[in-house]
Design a protein around this motif. Sequence first.
Motif, PDB file in Angstrom:
ATOM      1  N   THR A   1       0.826  -1.205   0.000  1.00  0.00           N
ATOM      2  CA  THR A   1       0.000   0.000   0.000  1.00  0.00           C
ATOM      3  C   THR A   1       0.862   1.257   0.000  1.00  0.00           C
ATOM      4  O   THR A   1       0.599   2.219  -0.738  1.00  0.00           O
ATOM      5  N   VAL A   2       1.904   1.256   0.828  1.00  0.00           N
ATOM      6  CA  VAL A   2       2.809   2.398   0.880  1.00  0.00           C
ATOM      7  C   VAL A   2       3.519   2.582  -0.455  1.00  0.00           C
ATOM      8  O   VAL A   2       3.656   3.706  -0.965  1.00  0.00           O
ATOM      9  N   GLU A   3       3.981   1.473  -1.054  1.00  0.00           N
ATOM     10  CA  GLU A   3       4.670   1.561  -2.346  1.00  0.00           C
ATOM     11  C   GLU A   3       3.754   2.151  -3.410  1.00  0.00           C
ATOM     12  O   GLU A   3       4.172   2.971  -4.234  1.00  0.00           O
ATOM     13  N   GLY A   4       2.478   1.719  -3.402  1.00  0.00           N
ATOM     14  CA  GLY A   4       1.525   2.260  -4.358  1.00  0.00           C
ATOM     15  C   GLY A   4       1.281   3.744  -4.149  1.00  0.00           C
ATOM     16  O   GLY A   4       1.180   4.515  -5.113  1.00  0.00           O
ATOM     17  N   ALA A   5       1.180   4.153  -2.888  1.00  0.00           N
ATOM     18  CA  ALA A   5       0.961   5.563  -2.584  1.00  0.00           C
ATOM     19  C   ALA A   5       2.155   6.418  -3.014  1.00  0.00           C
ATOM     20  O   ALA A   5       1.991   7.525  -3.540  1.00  0.00           O
ATOM     21  N   VAL A   6       3.369   5.897  -2.820  1.00  0.00           N
ATOM     22  CA  VAL A   6       4.565   6.633  -3.221  1.00  0.00           C
ATOM     23  C   VAL A   6       4.630   6.765  -4.738  1.00  0.00           C
ATOM     24  O   VAL A   6       4.953   7.837  -5.272  1.00  0.00           O
ATOM     25  N   ARG A   7       4.309   5.690  -5.448  1.00  0.00           N
ATOM     26  CA  ARG A   7       4.303   5.766  -6.919  1.00  0.00           C
ATOM     27  C   ARG A   7       3.291   6.796  -7.409  1.00  0.00           C
ATOM     28  O   ARG A   7       3.565   7.563  -8.343  1.00  0.00           O
ATOM     29  N   LEU A   8       2.115   6.826  -6.779  1.00  0.00           N
ATOM     30  CA  LEU A   8       1.104   7.805  -7.155  1.00  0.00           C
ATOM     31  C   LEU A   8       1.604   9.219  -6.908  1.00  0.00           C
ATOM     32  O   LEU A   8       1.422  10.119  -7.748  1.00  0.00           O
ATOM     33  N   ALA A   9       2.236   9.439  -5.765  1.00  0.00           N
ATOM     34  CA  ALA A   9       2.733  10.778  -5.428  1.00  0.00           C
ATOM     35  C   ALA A   9       3.790  11.238  -6.424  1.00  0.00           C
ATOM     36  O   ALA A   9       3.791  12.392  -6.862  1.00  0.00           O
TER      37      ALA A   9
ATOM     38  N   ASP B   1      15.416  10.759  -4.536  1.00  0.00           N
ATOM     39  CA  ASP B   1      16.295   9.724  -3.980  1.00  0.00           C
ATOM     40  C   ASP B   1      15.684   9.110  -2.730  1.00  0.00           C
ATOM     41  O   ASP B   1      15.838   7.904  -2.478  1.00  0.00           O
ATOM     42  N   ARG B   2      14.994   9.923  -1.932  1.00  0.00           N
ATOM     43  CA  ARG B   2      14.407   9.404  -0.691  1.00  0.00           C
ATOM     44  C   ARG B   2      13.250   8.449  -0.972  1.00  0.00           C
ATOM     45  O   ARG B   2      13.050   7.474  -0.261  1.00  0.00           O
ATOM     46  N   LEU B   3      12.476   8.735  -2.021  1.00  0.00           N
ATOM     47  CA  LEU B   3      11.319   7.912  -2.342  1.00  0.00           C
ATOM     48  C   LEU B   3      11.644   6.751  -3.268  1.00  0.00           C
ATOM     49  O   LEU B   3      10.853   5.819  -3.388  1.00  0.00           O
ATOM     50  N   ASP B   4      12.803   6.792  -3.923  1.00  0.00           N
ATOM     51  CA  ASP B   4      13.164   5.756  -4.880  1.00  0.00           C
ATOM     52  C   ASP B   4      13.573   4.488  -4.139  1.00  0.00           C
ATOM     53  O   ASP B   4      14.551   4.495  -3.379  1.00  0.00           O
ATOM     54  N   PRO B   5      12.861   3.349  -4.353  1.00  0.00           N
ATOM     55  CA  PRO B   5      13.218   2.117  -3.641  1.00  0.00           C
ATOM     56  C   PRO B   5      14.600   1.592  -4.012  1.00  0.00           C
ATOM     57  O   PRO B   5      15.199   0.836  -3.258  1.00  0.00           O
TER      58      PRO B   5
ATOM     59  N   THR C   1       4.178  10.179  -9.542  1.00  0.00           N
ATOM     60  CA  THR C   1       3.526  10.410 -10.829  1.00  0.00           C
ATOM     61  C   THR C   1       2.820  11.750 -10.861  1.00  0.00           C
ATOM     62  O   THR C   1       2.927  12.517 -11.832  1.00  0.00           O
ATOM     63  N   GLU C   2       2.084  12.072  -9.799  1.00  0.00           N
ATOM     64  CA  GLU C   2       1.376  13.346  -9.736  1.00  0.00           C
ATOM     65  C   GLU C   2       2.347  14.522  -9.686  1.00  0.00           C
ATOM     66  O   GLU C   2       2.098  15.576 -10.273  1.00  0.00           O
ATOM     67  N   MET C   3       3.473  14.329  -8.981  1.00  0.00           N
ATOM     68  CA  MET C   3       4.459  15.396  -8.904  1.00  0.00           C
ATOM     69  C   MET C   3       5.062  15.676 -10.277  1.00  0.00           C
ATOM     70  O   MET C   3       5.223  16.837 -10.679  1.00  0.00           O
ATOM     71  N   ARG C   4       5.374  14.625 -11.030  1.00  0.00           N
ATOM     72  CA  ARG C   4       5.925  14.801 -12.370  1.00  0.00           C
ATOM     73  C   ARG C   4       4.912  15.475 -13.293  1.00  0.00           C
ATOM     74  O   ARG C   4       5.284  16.331 -14.117  1.00  0.00           O
ATOM     75  N   ALA C   5       3.648  15.100 -13.167  1.00  0.00           N
ATOM     76  CA  ALA C   5       2.613  15.724 -13.995  1.00  0.00           C
ATOM     77  C   ALA C   5       2.482  17.205 -13.671  1.00  0.00           C
ATOM     78  O   ALA C   5       2.325  18.049 -14.573  1.00  0.00           O
ATOM     79  N   ALA C   6       2.554  17.548 -12.387  1.00  0.00           N
ATOM     80  CA  ALA C   6       2.438  18.948 -11.986  1.00  0.00           C
ATOM     81  C   ALA C   6       3.642  19.760 -12.450  1.00  0.00           C
ATOM     82  O   ALA C   6       3.502  20.921 -12.869  1.00  0.00           O
ATOM     83  N   ILE C   7       4.830  19.143 -12.421  1.00  0.00           N
ATOM     84  CA  ILE C   7       6.038  19.847 -12.829  1.00  0.00           C
ATOM     85  C   ILE C   7       5.991  20.210 -14.310  1.00  0.00           C
ATOM     86  O   ILE C   7       6.414  21.296 -14.721  1.00  0.00           O
TER      87      ILE C   7
END
Length: 350
Positions: free
Chosen positions: A230-238, A268-272, A240-246
């Motif tokens: 669940t956490v991994e999915g939430a991080v991927r969503l975040a 780097d912090r969010l990258d597994p 993706t949304e950040m890249r779209a906003a940028i």
Amino acid sequence: MDAMGGDEAPEQVVAGAVAAAREHGVRVVLVGHARRVRDLLREHDALGEIPLVHAEDALAMDEGALAGWRRPRSSVAIACHLIRRGHAAALVSAGSTGGVVATSRLRLRGQPGVMRPALAVVLPTRPRPTVLLDAGATADAKPEMLAQFATLGTAYARIRLGVASPRVGLLTIGEEAGKGNKLTRRAHELLSGDLPGVDFIGNIEGGDLLAGAVDVVVTDGFTGNVALKTVEGAVRLAVTEMRAAIGSGLLARAATLLQRRQLRRLRDRLDPETHGGGVLLGLNGTVVIAHGASRAPAIASACVLARDLAAGRIVEQIGEGLAATRQNRFSFRNHGEPDTAAPAPDHPEP
């Protein structure tokens, strides 16, 4: 290094092993099909640089609990044999989690007093990372196992995160002591007792996983694996949304250039791939399980993590913590309150 484990093995595994050796000074031994691995080492001009041990078999990515018995000559089994013989200090594999856990348990055995091993992973929380265990090694746990997981996680947090006195929380459905099912309620009672070296602060809920409320989150393997995915999915969503906003407009792209360093740190912090993988704790050897889709950078990170844990004597520290727990319980039984069931004296006072 299990050269044959992972979706991208052996190409990305060998590339990661070469990077770990050249860029981080990790002494790597590759275990796998000699001809295939040798050809890849030749491509990296590392044929005489990294030792190679032949293994005629390999675990499939769908291998489960019977893998240890079915494949006694697999690359994971041979790697465990090297550890038992003292020729290696740790195992790194991106193969099937179930297969690696089963083979490692069979070949390395559990440390004295350990009922079941636990898979520990690091969550990217603030102000510092959080250790979650068990993340999938033991789905049907007992309360006593969760209490042991607290000891395992405490030792891991000290070495991996540098936390002198890690705070431990039990993952359940409410902060109150009576909340949860039979497993978590009984585990709370055990954790609330006198466990040497364990700073148990109480229950935490799912919403606290990424809040940095504790340093170590303890749960059973079923719940932990669901929480991790669940956490991994939430991080991927975040991300993706950040890249779209940028990329949504000229102003956003200009702001991105100004904040490039901070965004790189966040990435780097969010990258597994920067975290190295999960660590199987409680065995007579250090075992790091990388993600099955790991590419060369993630493999290199896993090798560095394994090297650091072995240098930090993670196995010995866990053994010392478990020994202190056993000694403390024995001392309590022998020096605690008087036995209320003792027979009355022959001549009681009037």
